[in-house]
Design a protein around this motif. Structure first.
Motif, PDB file in Angstrom:
ATOM      1  N   THR A   3      -0.122 -10.666  -3.260  1.00 44.25           N
ATOM      2  CA  THR A   3      -1.115  -9.667  -3.154  1.00 44.25           C
ATOM      3  C   THR A   3      -0.790  -8.593  -3.959  1.00 44.25           C
ATOM      4  O   THR A   3      -1.685  -7.958  -4.397  1.00 44.25           O
ATOM      5  CB  THR A   3      -0.860  -9.041  -1.554  1.00 44.25           C
TER       6      THR A   3
ATOM      7  N   VAL B 294      -2.322  -9.464  -7.405  1.00 43.64           N
ATOM      8  CA  VAL B 294      -3.776  -9.250  -7.543  1.00 43.64           C
ATOM      9  C   VAL B 294      -4.137  -7.775  -7.545  1.00 43.64           C
ATOM     10  O   VAL B 294      -5.026  -7.482  -8.676  1.00 43.64           O
ATOM     11  CB  VAL B 294      -4.408 -10.144  -6.386  1.00 43.64           C
ATOM     12  N   PHE B 295      -3.658  -6.945  -6.773  1.00 42.20           N
ATOM     13  CA  PHE B 295      -3.867  -5.490  -6.788  1.00 42.20           C
ATOM     14  C   PHE B 295      -3.733  -4.956  -8.086  1.00 42.20           C
ATOM     15  O   PHE B 295      -4.378  -4.408  -8.805  1.00 42.20           O
ATOM     16  CB  PHE B 295      -2.989  -4.850  -5.762  1.00 42.20           C
TER      17      PHE B 295
ATOM     18  N   GLY C  86      -0.215  -1.753  -5.708  1.00 43.84           N
ATOM     19  CA  GLY C  86       0.355  -3.149  -6.107  1.00 43.84           C
ATOM     20  C   GLY C  86       1.706  -3.043  -6.588  1.00 43.84           C
ATOM     21  O   GLY C  86       2.383  -4.263  -6.192  1.00 43.84           O
TER      22      GLY C  86
ATOM     23  N   SER D 210      -7.388   1.817  -1.067  1.00 42.31           N
ATOM     24  CA  SER D 210      -6.896   0.556  -1.115  1.00 42.31           C
ATOM     25  C   SER D 210      -6.814  -0.140  -0.101  1.00 42.31           C
ATOM     26  O   SER D 210      -7.049  -1.367   0.074  1.00 42.31           O
ATOM     27  CB  SER D 210      -5.366   0.718  -1.711  1.00 42.31           C
TER      28      SER D 210
ATOM     29  N   ILE E 239      -8.464  -8.365  -1.145  1.00 45.03           N
ATOM     30  CA  ILE E 239      -7.567  -8.913  -1.969  1.00 45.03           C
ATOM     31  C   ILE E 239      -6.757  -9.965  -1.019  1.00 45.03           C
ATOM     32  O   ILE E 239      -6.319 -11.122  -1.709  1.00 45.03           O
ATOM     33  CB  ILE E 239      -6.434  -7.690  -2.167  1.00 45.03           C
TER      34      ILE E 239
END
Length: 496
Positions: A328, A331-332, A395, A469, A476
Motif C-alpha cells: 500500500t 503504490v501511494f 506512503g 489521503s 489504493i
C-alpha cells in the motif's frame, strides 16, 4: 462492449499521434491537437478509474480469443491509477512545452512522438501478456530515443548512444527471459503463468524459475535504474530539454518499477528464499548510492535525477517485503513520486530559463525577483522529502511500518534517513540559489505566469493527494488487492 473501453488509454494517444504526423509545419495547430488529446486521455483514464472502482477489473480479449490463447488487456485499479497519473504529467508537460521546447523541435513532430511514447507507457500498464509487455516497452523506448536526440545537440547525441546501447542489451535479455519462461511454462498470458508457476510446487523447474526471476529483475531494473544497473541514468537524463526530462523522470523509470511490482507479485511471490531478499538488498544499495549522488552536487538537475534513484530504491524495497502494508505504501509513494518529480523538473526548467544555469554556483538571490517560484520549489522539496501532511508522507510512513513489521529494521531506518538526506540535498541548493544577495544575470522577459501554470497544477494535486489521503485509500487498497492476492487478477482474466 464496455470492456472495449480499456483500450482508450492506448487508442487516444495513438490516433492523436497519427493526426499530428500530418501537421508537421503547423505548430499552433499541433499544440492545440496535442493538448486536446492529452485532456481526452486524462478524462478517459479518470472515467475508467471510477468504473473499475465500482464494477471491478476490466478485461478484454483481443480478437475474441479466450485467455490464455489470445492477447488480454487488463484494466485493474493499479494500472488505471498509473495511467491517470501519467496523463496528468503529460498534460502539464505539453503545456510547459509550448513556452520552452522551441519551434525547431516542434516542427520535428515533437508532440506526435510524446503521444507515441504514451502508447507504450499505457500499454505496458494495461497488458496482460508478457510478450505484449515487451512490445509496448519497445514502442516506449523507440519514442524515447527520438525525444532524447531531437534537437541534435552534442550532449544529446552522446547520451543517446549510451542510452540506445544499454536498452538494446536490456531488450535482448527480455526476449531471452520470456523464451526461457515460455519453454518451461508454455504460455505468455500473465494470469496463466502465475497459475502454472504455482502448480510447480517445488518441482525441479523451480530452480530455473528463480533464474528467470533474476533475469526479469535485470531487465526491469535496467529500465528503472536499480543498482547496479543505474549507471546510465544520470548522464542520459541530464542531456534532454526539461519537458522531456520531466516525462522521463516522471514516467519511464516508473514503468520499470511497475513491471517489477506486477511480475514479482504475480509470478515470483513464492521465491522468498533468494529472489525477494535480493531485490530488497539491491533496493537498499540504490537508496544509499542515490543519497551519496544527491549530496555530492550543486546542480539542480543532477540532484533531482539522483533523487529518482532514491525513490526507486524506496519503492522496490517495499515491494520486496510483499506485505499489504508495504505494498500500500509502495503504490501511494509511486503515484506521489510521478507527480512531484515532474513538478520539480518543471520548476528547474523555469529557474534555467531565468538564470541560464541549473547549477546554484552560478546564481543566487532568485527569491528577490521571483518569490512565488522560490516558495513553489520549497513546497516541492518538502513534498519530496515526505514532510507531513504532503503527499510523500503517508506512503513512506506505510513503507517504514511495513518494514518494521517484517523485522527489516535496518531497511526501515535507511528509508527514514533517506528522507532527511533528500531534504538536505535540496535545502542546500535552495538556500544558496534562492536566498542571499542577487548574483548573476536574470532574464525576466520569459512568459513566467504561463510557465508556472503546470507547476501550480502539479503541486496542487500533490498537496491534495497528501491532505486527502484517506479519500484515496479505498482506490489504493483496491489496487493492492491484485498485488497481494494473485487470485484476484487471475479470476478477473479467466472470468471465474
Amino acid at each position: 462492449m464496455t470492456n472495449n473501453l480499456v483500450l482508450m488509454p492506448i487508442l487516444i494517444p495513438f490516433f492523436g499521434a497519427i493526426l499530428l504526423m500530418i501537421l508537421p509545419k503547423r505548430i499552433y495547430l499541433q499544440r492545440t491537437v496535442a493538448l486536446i488529446f492529452s485532456i481526452l486521455l486524462f478524462l478517459a483514464s479518470l472515467f475508467l478509474v471510477f468504473y473499475v472502482h465500482k464494477n471491478g477489473i476490466m478485461t478484454l480479449n483481443i480478437g475474441n480469443w479466450e485467455a490464455p490463447f489470445g492477447i488480454t488487456m487488463v484494466g485493474d485499479m493499479l494500472a488505471l491509477l498509473l495511467v491517470t497519473t501519467s496523463s496528468i504529467v503529460l498534460n502539464c508537460v505539453v503545456i510547459f512545452s509550448f513556452y520552452t521546447i522551441g519551434k525547431p523541435r516542434e516542427k520535428f513532430l515533437y508532440y506526435a512522438v510524446i503521444l507515441f511514447m504514451m502508447v507504450g507507457v499505457n500499454g505496458s500498464f494495461l497488458t496482460g501478456d508478457i510478450f505484449n509487455l515487451f512490445v509496448f516497452f519497445e514502442v516506449m523506448l523507440m519514442s524515447s530515443y527520438v525525444l532524447l536526440v531531437i534537437g541534435g545537440t552534442k550532449i544529446q547525441l552522446k547520451a543517446t548512444i549510451k542510452y540506445l546501447l544499454i536498452n538494446v542489451v536490456g531488450s535482448a535479455f527480455f526476449v531471452v527471459a520470456i523464451a526461457l519462461l515460455y519453454s518451461m511454462i508454455g504460455t505468455l498470458n500473465m494470469a496463466d503463468i502465475s497459475q502454472k508457476i504455482a502448480a510447480l510446487d517445488g518441482s525441479g523447474n523451480y530452480g530455473m524459475i528463480s533464474v528467470v526471476a533474476v533475469m526479469f529483475l535485470f531487465v526491469f531494473g535496467l529500465k528503472a535504474g536499480l543498482f547496479p544497473l543505474y549507471f546510465w541514468l544520470p548522464g542520459s537524463y541530464f542531456a534532454p530539454p526539461i519537458p522531456i526530462l520531466a516525462l522521463f523522470g516522471g514516467l519511464l523509470t516508473k514503468v520499470g518499477v511497475y513491471a517489477i511490482m506486477r511480475t514479482y507479485s504475480l509470478f515470483f511471490y513464492q521465491l522468498s528464499d533468494f529472489v525477494l531478499p535480493l531485490l530488497g538488498i539491491l533496493a537498499i544499495i540504490t537508496i544509499i548510492l542515490g543519497v551519496i549522488g544527491a549530496m555530492s552536487y550543486y546542480d539542480l538537475k543532477t540532484i533531482v535525477i539522483y533523487n529518482i534513484l532514491i525513490a526507486i530504491g524506496v519503492i522496490l524495497f517495499s515491494v520486496s517485503l510483499m506485505s499489504r502494508e508495504a505494498m500500500t505504501g509502495a503504490v501511494f509513494y509511486l503515484i506521489h513520486d510521478m507527480i512531484i518529480k515532474a513538478a520539480l523538473f518543471l520548476i528547474i526548467g523555469i529557474v534555467m530559463a531565468i538564470t541560464g544555469y541549473s547549477s546554484v554556483k552560478k546564481f543566487s538571490g532568485l527569491m528577490t525577483v521571483k518569490p512565488t517560484l522560490a516558495w513553489a520549489f520549497f513546497i516541492a522539496i518538502l513534498g519530496l522529502a515526505g514532510i507531513p501532511p504532503l503527499s510523500g508522507f503517508f506512503g513512506k510512513l506505510l513503507i517504514v511500518e511495513g518494514s518494521f513489521s517484517a523485522g527489516m529494521i535496518v531497511g526501515g531506518v535507511i528509508v527514514l534517513l533517506s528522507s532527511l538526506f533528500v531534504l538536505m540535498s535540496l535545502i542546500k541548493v535552495f538556500t544558496r540559489g534562492f536566498w542571499g544577495g542577487k548574483q548573476g544575470t536574470f532574464n525576466l522577459k520569459i512568459p513566467y505566469r504561463k510557465m508556472m501554470l503546470p507547476v501550480v497544477i502539479l503541486l496542487s494535486i500533490s498537496i491534495l493527494y497528501g491532505v486527502c489521503s484517506e479519500l484515496m485509500l479505498p482506490y489504493i487498497s483496491q489496487a493492492v488487492d491484485s498485488l497481494i492476492d494473485p487470485s484476484v487478477y487471475i479470476n478477473a482474466v479467466f472470468k471465474e
